[in-house]
Write a protein that holds these residues in place. Structure first.
Motif, PDB file in Angstrom:
ATOM      1  N   HIS A 259       0.022   4.144   0.850  1.00 24.56           N
ATOM      2  CA  HIS A 259      -0.335   5.027   1.956  1.00 24.56           C
ATOM      3  C   HIS A 259       0.292   4.577   3.285  1.00 24.56           C
ATOM      4  N   CYS A 260       0.164   3.278   3.622  1.00 21.27           N
ATOM      5  CA  CYS A 260       0.657   2.812   4.929  1.00 21.27           C
ATOM      6  C   CYS A 260       1.793   1.805   4.827  1.00 21.27           C
ATOM      7  N   ASP A 261       2.177   1.424   3.617  1.00 15.69           N
ATOM      8  CA  ASP A 261       3.275   0.503   3.339  1.00 15.69           C
ATOM      9  C   ASP A 261       3.014  -0.931   3.810  1.00 15.69           C
ATOM     10  N   SER A 262       1.756  -1.283   4.029  1.00 13.21           N
ATOM     11  CA  SER A 262       1.413  -2.660   4.401  1.00 13.21           C
ATOM     12  C   SER A 262       1.403  -3.543   3.165  1.00 13.21           C
TER      13      SER A 262
ATOM     14  N   ARG B 230      -7.687   9.891  -2.259  1.00 11.95           N
ATOM     15  CA  ARG B 230      -6.233  10.076  -2.095  1.00 11.95           C
ATOM     16  C   ARG B 230      -5.563  10.445  -3.405  1.00 11.95           C
TER      17      ARG B 230
ATOM     18  N   ASN C  76      -5.776  -2.249   5.963  1.00 12.32           N
ATOM     19  CA  ASN C  76      -5.082  -1.793   7.174  1.00 12.32           C
ATOM     20  C   ASN C  76      -5.232  -0.297   7.418  1.00 12.32           C
ATOM     21  N   CYS C  77      -5.474   0.487   6.389  1.00 11.88           N
ATOM     22  CA  CYS C  77      -5.524   1.941   6.583  1.00 11.88           C
ATOM     23  C   CYS C  77      -6.852   2.571   6.168  1.00 11.88           C
ATOM     24  N   SER C  78      -7.847   1.742   5.815  1.00 12.34           N
ATOM     25  CA  SER C  78      -9.157   2.274   5.463  1.00 12.34           C
ATOM     26  C   SER C  78     -10.216   1.205   5.699  1.00 12.34           C
TER      27      SER C  78
ATOM     28  N   CYS D  16       0.852  -1.180   0.000  1.00  9.14           N
ATOM     29  CA  CYS D  16       0.000   0.000   0.000  1.00  9.14           C
ATOM     30  C   CYS D  16       0.895   1.240   0.000  1.00  9.14           C
TER      31      CYS D  16
ATOM     32  N   ARG E 172      -3.411   2.692  -3.277  1.00  9.87           N
ATOM     33  CA  ARG E 172      -3.475   3.890  -2.440  1.00  9.87           C
ATOM     34  C   ARG E 172      -4.247   3.701  -1.148  1.00  9.87           C
ATOM     35  N   ALA E 173      -4.906   2.565  -0.988  1.00  5.97           N
ATOM     36  CA  ALA E 173      -5.635   2.258   0.241  1.00  5.97           C
ATOM     37  C   ALA E 173      -5.724   0.741   0.381  1.00  5.97           C
ATOM     38  N   CYS E 174      -5.722   0.272   1.626  1.00 11.14           N
ATOM     39  CA  CYS E 174      -5.816  -1.158   1.893  1.00 11.14           C
ATOM     40  C   CYS E 174      -6.648  -1.372   3.151  1.00 11.14           C
TER      41      CYS E 174
END
Length: 48
Positions: free
Chosen positions: A6-9, A45, A31-33, A4, A27-29
């Motif tokens: 955004h959060c690097d997951s 984003r 874990n962060c959304s 991702c 840009r989203a996963c």
């Protein structure tokens, strides 16, 4: 191994095929959304 932006997951290849943009960026996963809003968060984003 897709990640991702955004959060690097880590995200699965399958997730990246569905939710990555035309350049392969996720840009989203989950874990962060919120799961229900990943597509909307991604578009938001990109716009910023």
């Amino acid at each position: 191994m897709p990640r991702c932006d955004h959060c690097d997951s880590h995200v699965s290849d399958r997730f990246a095929r569905v939710f990555a943009d035309d350049h392969g960026r996720v840009r989203a996963c989950p874990n962060c959304s919120a799961n229900a809003g990943i597509a909307e968060v991604s578009l938001d984003r990109i716009a910023k």
